[in-house]
Scaffold this motif. Sequence first.
Motif, mmCIF file in Angstrom:
data_model
loop_
_atom_site.group_PDB
_atom_site.id
_atom_site.type_symbol
_atom_site.label_atom_id
_atom_site.label_comp_id
_atom_site.label_asym_id
_atom_site.label_seq_id
_atom_site.Cartn_x
_atom_site.Cartn_y
_atom_site.Cartn_z
ATOM 1 N N ALA A 81 -48.602 59.641 27.392
ATOM 2 C CA ALA A 81 -49.863 59.954 28.067
ATOM 3 C C ALA A 81 -49.852 61.403 28.552
ATOM 4 C CB ALA A 81 -50.083 58.996 29.235
ATOM 5 N N MET A 82 -48.730 61.830 29.126
ATOM 6 C CA MET A 82 -48.622 63.218 29.589
ATOM 7 C C MET A 82 -48.661 64.191 28.414
ATOM 8 S SD MET A 82 -45.735 62.607 32.557
ATOM 9 C CE MET A 82 -45.646 64.296 33.168
ATOM 10 N N LYS A 83 -48.036 63.804 27.320
ATOM 11 C CA LYS A 83 -48.056 64.656 26.127
ATOM 12 C C LYS A 83 -49.480 64.774 25.582
ATOM 13 C CE LYS A 83 -45.422 65.377 21.859
ATOM 14 N NZ LYS A 83 -44.793 66.622 22.339
ATOM 15 N N THR A 84 -50.221 63.679 25.622
ATOM 16 C CA THR A 84 -51.618 63.696 25.177
ATOM 17 C C THR A 84 -52.444 64.675 26.006
ATOM 18 O OG1 THR A 84 -51.491 61.395 24.435
ATOM 19 C CG2 THR A 84 -53.690 62.283 24.863
ATOM 20 N N PHE A 85 -52.140 64.736 27.301
ATOM 21 C CA PHE A 85 -52.885 65.629 28.193
ATOM 22 C C PHE A 85 -52.215 66.996 28.342
ATOM 23 C CE2 PHE A 85 -54.305 61.393 29.944
ATOM 24 C CZ PHE A 85 -55.581 61.479 29.408
ATOM 25 N N VAL A 109 -54.451 69.494 37.289
ATOM 26 C CA VAL A 109 -54.203 68.056 37.218
ATOM 27 C C VAL A 109 -55.504 67.327 37.530
ATOM 28 C CG1 VAL A 109 -52.848 66.142 38.124
ATOM 29 C CG2 VAL A 109 -51.829 68.424 37.955
ATOM 30 N N SER A 110 -55.919 66.493 36.605
ATOM 31 C CA SER A 110 -57.171 65.754 36.753
ATOM 32 C C SER A 110 -56.900 64.373 37.332
ATOM 33 C CB SER A 110 -57.843 65.643 35.379
ATOM 34 O OG SER A 110 -58.684 64.533 35.309
ATOM 35 N N GLN A 111 -57.789 63.913 38.210
ATOM 36 C CA GLN A 111 -57.658 62.553 38.743
ATOM 37 C C GLN A 111 -57.749 61.517 37.627
ATOM 38 O OE1 GLN A 111 -60.702 62.318 41.840
ATOM 39 N NE2 GLN A 111 -59.103 62.273 43.390
ATOM 40 N N GLY A 173 -48.223 53.550 44.169
ATOM 41 C CA GLY A 173 -48.297 54.446 45.320
ATOM 42 C C GLY A 173 -48.819 55.819 44.942
ATOM 43 N N GLN A 174 -48.366 56.328 43.799
ATOM 44 C CA GLN A 174 -48.865 57.627 43.342
ATOM 45 C C GLN A 174 -50.346 57.548 42.976
ATOM 46 O OE1 GLN A 174 -46.415 60.245 40.868
ATOM 47 N NE2 GLN A 174 -44.863 58.641 40.812
ATOM 48 N N LEU A 175 -50.738 56.419 42.391
ATOM 49 C CA LEU A 175 -52.150 56.226 42.049
ATOM 50 C C LEU A 175 -53.013 56.240 43.308
ATOM 51 C CD1 LEU A 175 -54.055 55.524 39.594
ATOM 52 C CD2 LEU A 175 -53.785 53.135 40.281
ATOM 53 N N LEU A 176 -52.576 55.507 44.315
ATOM 54 C CA LEU A 176 -53.303 55.475 45.581
ATOM 55 C C LEU A 176 -53.362 56.863 46.208
ATOM 56 C CD1 LEU A 176 -54.623 53.900 47.924
ATOM 57 C CD2 LEU A 176 -52.323 53.440 48.796
ATOM 58 N N ASN A 177 -52.246 57.573 46.169
ATOM 59 C CA ASN A 177 -52.153 58.874 46.821
ATOM 60 C C ASN A 177 -53.011 59.930 46.131
ATOM 61 O OD1 ASN A 177 -50.996 60.441 48.925
ATOM 62 N ND2 ASN A 177 -49.556 61.346 47.490
ATOM 63 N N ARG A 178 -53.024 59.900 44.808
ATOM 64 C CA ARG A 178 -53.709 60.964 44.071
ATOM 65 C C ARG A 178 -55.189 60.688 43.850
ATOM 66 N NH1 ARG A 178 -50.451 63.437 39.264
ATOM 67 N NH2 ARG A 178 -49.227 63.969 41.108
ATOM 68 N N VAL A 179 -55.538 59.433 43.641
ATOM 69 C CA VAL A 179 -56.927 59.113 43.301
ATOM 70 C C VAL A 179 -57.754 58.762 44.533
ATOM 71 C CG1 VAL A 179 -58.412 57.540 41.986
ATOM 72 C CG2 VAL A 179 -56.282 58.379 40.974
ATOM 73 N N LEU A 301 -56.049 70.156 41.702
ATOM 74 C CA LEU A 301 -56.368 68.750 41.465
ATOM 75 C C LEU A 301 -57.866 68.650 41.218
ATOM 76 C CD1 LEU A 301 -55.531 65.791 41.346
ATOM 77 C CD2 LEU A 301 -55.916 65.651 43.815
ATOM 78 N N ILE A 302 -58.216 68.357 39.985
ATOM 79 C CA ILE A 302 -59.627 68.283 39.608
ATOM 80 C C ILE A 302 -60.180 66.922 40.017
ATOM 81 C CG2 ILE A 302 -61.258 68.395 37.687
ATOM 82 C CD1 ILE A 302 -59.179 70.091 36.201
ATOM 83 N N GLN A 303 -61.160 66.940 40.895
ATOM 84 C CA GLN A 303 -61.778 65.702 41.383
ATOM 85 C C GLN A 303 -62.842 65.256 40.380
ATOM 86 O OE1 GLN A 303 -60.781 64.366 44.360
ATOM 87 N NE2 GLN A 303 -59.576 66.065 45.168
ATOM 88 N N ASP A 304 -62.401 64.674 39.276
ATOM 89 C CA ASP A 304 -63.345 64.345 38.209
ATOM 90 C C ASP A 304 -63.634 62.848 38.109
ATOM 91 O OD1 ASP A 304 -60.839 63.627 37.331
ATOM 92 O OD2 ASP A 304 -61.105 64.369 35.294
ATOM 93 N N LEU A 305 -63.224 62.087 39.108
ATOM 94 C CA LEU A 305 -63.531 60.659 39.117
ATOM 95 C C LEU A 305 -64.647 60.387 40.125
ATOM 96 C CD1 LEU A 305 -60.217 58.563 38.890
ATOM 97 C CD2 LEU A 305 -62.129 58.576 37.295
ATOM 98 N N SER A 306 -65.749 59.865 39.632
ATOM 99 C CA SER A 306 -66.837 59.459 40.519
ATOM 100 C C SER A 306 -66.430 58.174 41.235
ATOM 101 C CB SER A 306 -68.109 59.217 39.704
ATOM 102 O OG SER A 306 -67.902 58.135 38.798
ATOM 103 N N TRP A 307 -67.274 57.737 42.170
ATOM 104 C CA TRP A 307 -66.971 56.475 42.849
ATOM 105 C C TRP A 307 -66.980 55.310 41.868
ATOM 106 C CZ3 TRP A 307 -64.508 55.907 47.084
ATOM 107 C CH2 TRP A 307 -64.569 56.900 48.068
ATOM 108 N N THR A 308 -67.816 55.407 40.846
ATOM 109 C CA THR A 308 -67.810 54.369 39.806
ATOM 110 C C THR A 308 -66.478 54.366 39.070
ATOM 111 O OG1 THR A 308 -70.205 54.600 39.501
ATOM 112 C CG2 THR A 308 -68.960 53.527 37.727
#
Length: 339
Positions: A81-85, A109-111, A173-179, A301-308
Motif C-alpha cells: 500500500a505504501m509502495k502504491t502511494f 501524507v494524505s488521510q 490506534g494510528q488510524l484513530l490518531n491520524r484520521v 498531513l492532507i485533510q482529504d477525508l470528508s465526514w462521509t
Amino acid sequence: MEHSEYLNPGSEPALGNAAEDVIIYPPKYRKPEEKRTNVWLKSATSLLLYLVLGYYIFKSFNMLLLITAIVVFHELGHFFAMKTFRYKDLGIFFIPLLGAYVSGSKREVSQRESAIILLAGPVPGMIIGFLVYYLYHRDPSLEFGGISLYTISISLIFLNLINLLPVYPLDGGQLLNRVFLDESGLISRFFVLLSIALMTWFALFGLGTPIYPLLLFPAMMLFRLFGDNKLNAVEKKIEEEGFNLDLSYNELPDEDYWKIRNILVTDYGPLKDLEPAPPFEFSPKEDKVMAIIESLLHRKLIQDLSWTGKTIVLLAWLFFLASPWLLQMDLEFFRRFGF
C-alpha cells in the motif's frame, strides 16, 4: 558572470572580496548510496533474530512459521500500500517477540492514503482467516503443515484483530490518531500517554501473569515521547531564528542545513559531542543529524477525508473489530484473553 565555489566538507569558509567575509556553505549531507541498499540486509537480519528468539518462546517450529507468516503477510499489506502511494526508503523490520513494522518516508501524507495503508495490514489477514475458518467447518480434520485449520484461522483473525484495537502504535490506534484526531495536538498526546498506560497494564496484569517483554513497547514509546519534548524545544528555537521548516530535505538550502545543525549541536543533548561548523566536517553521526533535521521539517498531513469518508472508514474499522462476534464464531480462544 559571477562564479562561486562550494567548499568541500572539512575546509574553512571562503572569504569574499566585499567588505564583509562571505561564507559559502558546502552541500548538505546526503546518505551514501550503499547505505540505502543495506535496508533489506537489515530486514533479513532482524527476521533471522526474530525467528531464533521466537523458537525459544514457541518451542514449535511449525507454530513459529505460522506466526511469522501471518506477521509477514500483515506487513506486506502495509508495504505494498505504501509502495502504491510512492513512499520512499521502504523496509520491513522485525522486533523479536513483539512483531514487525514497515518504515518509509513521504513528504505529503494524505488521510485517505493513511487509512488505506493502515487497514491494508490487518484486513486482508482477517478475511483469509474467515475463509480458513469456513473451510475448517466444512471439514474439521483438515490440516496444513501439521497445524489444524482452526488454529490457523484463529491465529490469523486474533493477531490482526489485536492490531485493530484503538491503542497507539497499533494500526487501529494510528488510524484513530491520524484520521480522527489532530496527531500533533494535545488530545493526540494524551491519547498516546493513555495507550502507554494501557499497554503497561496489559503487560503486567492483562494475562494474569506478567509478560515482561511486552513492556518494551510502552518503554520505547515513553522514551520517544521524552525525546520529542526535547526536540520540540529545539524546533521552537529554530523557528524563532527565522528558518523555514515547511520544506522537504531536498529543498532545504545548504546554508540552512549547517546553521540548523549548529543549533542542534549546541542545544540538543544527543548531538552535543559534535563540533559546530566551521570547519564544515561531516561526523560519524551525520546520518543521525540528517535524520533529526528531516524529522524537524514539517510533514504535510492532507485533510482529504470528508465526514462521509471518515464515517466509511470508521464503519469499516468497527466492522472488522466486531466481525468475530458478528459472524458468531467459536470464541473460546478469544475468551482466554478477556475478549
